[in-house]
Scaffold this active site. Sequence first.
Site, PDB file in Angstrom:
ATOM      1  N   LYS A 183     -42.217 -20.689  -8.781  1.00  0.00           N
ATOM      2  CA  LYS A 183     -42.765 -21.370  -9.948  1.00  0.00           C
ATOM      3  C   LYS A 183     -43.893 -22.326  -9.519  1.00  0.00           C
ATOM      4  O   LYS A 183     -44.065 -22.605  -8.323  1.00  0.00           O
ATOM      5  CB  LYS A 183     -41.619 -22.099 -10.664  1.00  0.00           C
ATOM      6  CG  LYS A 183     -40.535 -21.139 -11.200  1.00  0.00           C
ATOM      7  CD  LYS A 183     -39.364 -21.913 -11.819  1.00  0.00           C
ATOM      8  CE  LYS A 183     -38.292 -20.984 -12.338  1.00  0.00           C
ATOM      9  NZ  LYS A 183     -37.128 -21.738 -12.904  1.00  0.00           N
TER      10      LYS A 183
ATOM     11  N   TYR B 242     -38.477 -15.728 -20.761  1.00  0.00           N
ATOM     12  CA  TYR B 242     -37.309 -16.581 -21.030  1.00  0.00           C
ATOM     13  C   TYR B 242     -36.814 -16.440 -22.469  1.00  0.00           C
ATOM     14  O   TYR B 242     -36.231 -17.386 -23.011  1.00  0.00           O
ATOM     15  CB  TYR B 242     -37.668 -18.040 -20.732  1.00  0.00           C
ATOM     16  CG  TYR B 242     -37.610 -18.394 -19.251  1.00  0.00           C
ATOM     17  CD1 TYR B 242     -36.454 -18.139 -18.499  1.00  0.00           C
ATOM     18  CD2 TYR B 242     -38.683 -19.001 -18.610  1.00  0.00           C
ATOM     19  CE1 TYR B 242     -36.395 -18.469 -17.147  1.00  0.00           C
ATOM     20  CE2 TYR B 242     -38.624 -19.337 -17.253  1.00  0.00           C
ATOM     21  CZ  TYR B 242     -37.470 -19.069 -16.533  1.00  0.00           C
ATOM     22  OH  TYR B 242     -37.393 -19.401 -15.195  1.00  0.00           O
TER      23      TYR B 242
ATOM     24  N   PHE C  31     -34.601 -27.308 -24.272  1.00  0.00           N
ATOM     25  CA  PHE C  31     -35.606 -27.472 -23.215  1.00  0.00           C
ATOM     26  C   PHE C  31     -36.630 -26.337 -23.177  1.00  0.00           C
ATOM     27  O   PHE C  31     -37.481 -26.295 -22.288  1.00  0.00           O
ATOM     28  CB  PHE C  31     -34.923 -27.605 -21.843  1.00  0.00           C
ATOM     29  CG  PHE C  31     -33.983 -26.472 -21.503  1.00  0.00           C
ATOM     30  CD1 PHE C  31     -34.466 -25.273 -20.989  1.00  0.00           C
ATOM     31  CD2 PHE C  31     -32.615 -26.599 -21.704  1.00  0.00           C
ATOM     32  CE1 PHE C  31     -33.615 -24.226 -20.676  1.00  0.00           C
ATOM     33  CE2 PHE C  31     -31.746 -25.546 -21.397  1.00  0.00           C
ATOM     34  CZ  PHE C  31     -32.252 -24.356 -20.884  1.00  0.00           C
TER      35      PHE C  31
ATOM     36  N   ARG D  77     -30.505 -14.585  -5.769  1.00  0.00           N
ATOM     37  CA  ARG D  77     -29.919 -15.735  -6.475  1.00  0.00           C
ATOM     38  C   ARG D  77     -29.090 -16.615  -5.529  1.00  0.00           C
ATOM     39  O   ARG D  77     -29.022 -17.829  -5.712  1.00  0.00           O
ATOM     40  CB  ARG D  77     -29.114 -15.269  -7.695  1.00  0.00           C
ATOM     41  CG  ARG D  77     -30.066 -14.780  -8.803  1.00  0.00           C
ATOM     42  CD  ARG D  77     -29.339 -14.366 -10.053  1.00  0.00           C
ATOM     43  NE  ARG D  77     -28.640 -15.435 -10.742  1.00  0.00           N
ATOM     44  CZ  ARG D  77     -29.188 -16.242 -11.649  1.00  0.00           C
ATOM     45  NH1 ARG D  77     -30.460 -16.134 -11.974  1.00  0.00           N
ATOM     46  NH2 ARG D  77     -28.450 -17.168 -12.240  1.00  0.00           N
TER      47      ARG D  77
ATOM     48  N   THR E 262     -28.435 -22.939 -10.704  1.00  0.00           N
ATOM     49  CA  THR E 262     -29.400 -23.479 -11.667  1.00  0.00           C
ATOM     50  C   THR E 262     -29.428 -25.005 -11.643  1.00  0.00           C
ATOM     51  O   THR E 262     -30.491 -25.618 -11.642  1.00  0.00           O
ATOM     52  CB  THR E 262     -29.014 -23.012 -13.088  1.00  0.00           C
ATOM     53  OG1 THR E 262     -28.825 -21.596 -13.060  1.00  0.00           O
ATOM     54  CG2 THR E 262     -30.070 -23.392 -14.113  1.00  0.00           C
TER      55      THR E 262
ATOM     56  N   ARG F 262     -33.195 -24.208  -3.774  1.00  0.00           N
ATOM     57  CA  ARG F 262     -33.112 -25.310  -4.729  1.00  0.00           C
ATOM     58  C   ARG F 262     -32.458 -26.534  -4.096  1.00  0.00           C
ATOM     59  O   ARG F 262     -32.886 -27.670  -4.323  1.00  0.00           O
ATOM     60  CB  ARG F 262     -32.366 -24.848  -5.980  1.00  0.00           C
ATOM     61  CG  ARG F 262     -33.215 -23.897  -6.831  1.00  0.00           C
ATOM     62  CD  ARG F 262     -32.426 -23.246  -7.946  1.00  0.00           C
ATOM     63  NE  ARG F 262     -33.290 -22.491  -8.867  1.00  0.00           N
ATOM     64  CZ  ARG F 262     -32.842 -21.695  -9.832  1.00  0.00           C
ATOM     65  NH1 ARG F 262     -31.526 -21.537  -9.996  1.00  0.00           N
ATOM     66  NH2 ARG F 262     -33.684 -21.063 -10.623  1.00  0.00           N
TER      67      ARG F 262
ATOM     68  N   ASN G  33     -37.144 -26.330 -10.749  1.00  0.00           N
ATOM     69  CA  ASN G  33     -36.277 -25.854  -9.667  1.00  0.00           C
ATOM     70  C   ASN G  33     -36.890 -24.734  -8.821  1.00  0.00           C
ATOM     71  O   ASN G  33     -36.188 -23.915  -8.255  1.00  0.00           O
ATOM     72  CB  ASN G  33     -34.888 -25.493 -10.209  1.00  0.00           C
ATOM     73  CG  ASN G  33     -34.947 -24.385 -11.245  1.00  0.00           C
ATOM     74  OD1 ASN G  33     -35.986 -23.780 -11.440  1.00  0.00           O
ATOM     75  ND2 ASN G  33     -33.827 -24.113 -11.881  1.00  0.00           N
TER      76      ASN G  33
ATOM     77  N   HIS H 297     -37.260 -18.483  -9.281  1.00  0.00           N
ATOM     78  CA  HIS H 297     -36.523 -17.670 -10.259  1.00  0.00           C
ATOM     79  C   HIS H 297     -36.096 -16.386  -9.592  1.00  0.00           C
ATOM     80  O   HIS H 297     -36.839 -15.821  -8.782  1.00  0.00           O
ATOM     81  CB  HIS H 297     -37.428 -17.324 -11.457  1.00  0.00           C
ATOM     82  CG  HIS H 297     -36.872 -16.215 -12.307  1.00  0.00           C
ATOM     83  ND1 HIS H 297     -35.923 -16.441 -13.278  1.00  0.00           N
ATOM     84  CD2 HIS H 297     -37.074 -14.866 -12.288  1.00  0.00           C
ATOM     85  CE1 HIS H 297     -35.592 -15.279 -13.838  1.00  0.00           C
ATOM     86  NE2 HIS H 297     -36.278 -14.310 -13.250  1.00  0.00           N
TER      87      HIS H 297
ATOM     88  N   GLU I 267     -37.969  -7.653 -16.337  1.00  0.00           N
ATOM     89  CA  GLU I 267     -38.908  -8.633 -15.778  1.00  0.00           C
ATOM     90  C   GLU I 267     -39.963  -7.953 -14.892  1.00  0.00           C
ATOM     91  O   GLU I 267     -41.132  -8.351 -14.905  1.00  0.00           O
ATOM     92  CB  GLU I 267     -38.122  -9.713 -15.015  1.00  0.00           C
ATOM     93  CG  GLU I 267     -37.310 -10.588 -15.985  1.00  0.00           C
ATOM     94  CD  GLU I 267     -36.231 -11.446 -15.320  1.00  0.00           C
ATOM     95  OE1 GLU I 267     -36.173 -11.509 -14.074  1.00  0.00           O
ATOM     96  OE2 GLU I 267     -35.428 -12.042 -16.072  1.00  0.00           O
TER      97      GLU I 267
HETATM   98  P1  DAT Z   1     -31.663 -19.614 -13.589  1.00  0.00           P
HETATM   99  O1  DAT Z   1     -33.096 -19.974 -13.349  1.00  0.00           O
HETATM  100  O2  DAT Z   1     -30.784 -20.143 -12.501  1.00  0.00           O
HETATM  101  O3  DAT Z   1     -31.448 -18.152 -13.858  1.00  0.00           O
HETATM  102  P2  DAT Z   1     -31.296 -20.056 -16.453  1.00  0.00           P
HETATM  103  O4  DAT Z   1     -31.740 -18.657 -16.650  1.00  0.00           O
HETATM  104  O5  DAT Z   1     -30.028 -20.470 -17.096  1.00  0.00           O
HETATM  105  O6  DAT Z   1     -31.191 -20.413 -14.893  1.00  0.00           O
HETATM  106  O7  DAT Z   1     -32.418 -21.070 -16.971  1.00  0.00           O
HETATM  107  C1  DAT Z   1     -33.779 -20.777 -16.732  1.00  0.00           C
HETATM  108  C2  DAT Z   1     -34.477 -22.059 -16.338  1.00  0.00           C
HETATM  109  O8  DAT Z   1     -34.434 -22.991 -17.417  1.00  0.00           O
HETATM  110  C3  DAT Z   1     -33.852 -22.794 -15.162  1.00  0.00           C
HETATM  111  O9  DAT Z   1     -34.272 -22.273 -13.934  1.00  0.00           O
HETATM  112  C4  DAT Z   1     -34.333 -24.199 -15.395  1.00  0.00           C
HETATM  113  C5  DAT Z   1     -34.344 -24.324 -16.904  1.00  0.00           C
HETATM  114  N1  DAT Z   1     -33.086 -24.923 -17.376  1.00  0.00           N
HETATM  115  C6  DAT Z   1     -31.874 -24.332 -17.482  1.00  0.00           C
HETATM  116  N2  DAT Z   1     -30.943 -25.198 -17.942  1.00  0.00           N
HETATM  117  C7  DAT Z   1     -31.611 -26.377 -18.138  1.00  0.00           C
HETATM  118  C8  DAT Z   1     -31.227 -27.664 -18.594  1.00  0.00           C
HETATM  119  N3  DAT Z   1     -29.977 -27.913 -18.963  1.00  0.00           N
HETATM  120  N4  DAT Z   1     -32.189 -28.611 -18.647  1.00  0.00           N
HETATM  121  C9  DAT Z   1     -33.463 -28.368 -18.304  1.00  0.00           C
HETATM  122  N5  DAT Z   1     -33.891 -27.172 -17.865  1.00  0.00           N
HETATM  123  C10 DAT Z   1     -32.979 -26.191 -17.781  1.00  0.00           C
HETATM  124 MG    MG Z   2     -32.083 -17.005 -15.477  1.00  0.00          MG
END
Ligand code: DAT
Ligand code: MG
Length: 149
Positions: A14, A54, A62, A90, A96, A107, A117, A120, A131
């Site tokens: 990212k 996303y 968020f 992962r 996450t 991370r 973070n 991805h 994707e």
């Molecule tokens: P990951 O990236 O581990 O697959 P995810 O798909 O649940 O996680 O979420 C995508 C992204 O969204 C994640 O990398 C960071 C952001 N995110 C997720 N939960 C969040 C939260 N509670 N507050 C802020 N950003 C968040």
């Molecule tokens: Mg994800």
Amino acid sequence: MKKSNVEKTFAMIKPDGVRRGLVGEIIKRYEQKGLRIVAAKLIQADRETAEQHYSELKSRSFFNELIDYITSGPMMVMILEGENAIKMVRMINGPTHIEEALPGTIRGDFATSTAHNIVHGSDSYENAQREIKLWFPELEENQLKLSVL
Ligand code: DAT
Ligand code: MG
């Protein structure tokens, strides 16, 4: 003997990862666990592609900040291939939520918040396929077949 499970996954570094000069460090971690780079490019995402990526998170509070963040600068997007690549990326990325990400994961070692973070990785075979097509629309179907050496 256990059947092998060589597969492809989609990963991205990212904008904060690129901005902080972590591209080499992150790719080194994937490669040293046996993942191979099948395709990679540095791109700045437009909002539409970022929102599609996303789309499962559209209803989350968020969401807009997440889209602002991943469109804020260049990202390195890549297709990685290897044994259990989806799960492996992962694991290397780490969980996450920042407070769960242990040192030794990307991370855990580098992320400063859950929102920012660094990396991805696709979370399932279906999302990996989706994707890869979204971020590499120029690749033909036959270029996406497994290319085990
Ligand atoms: P990951 O990236 O581990 O697959 P995810 O798909 O649940 O996680 O979420 C995508 C992204 O969204 C994640 O990398 C960071 C952001 N995110 C997720 N939960 C969040 C939260 N509670 N507050 C802020 N950003 C968040
Ligand atoms: Mg994800």
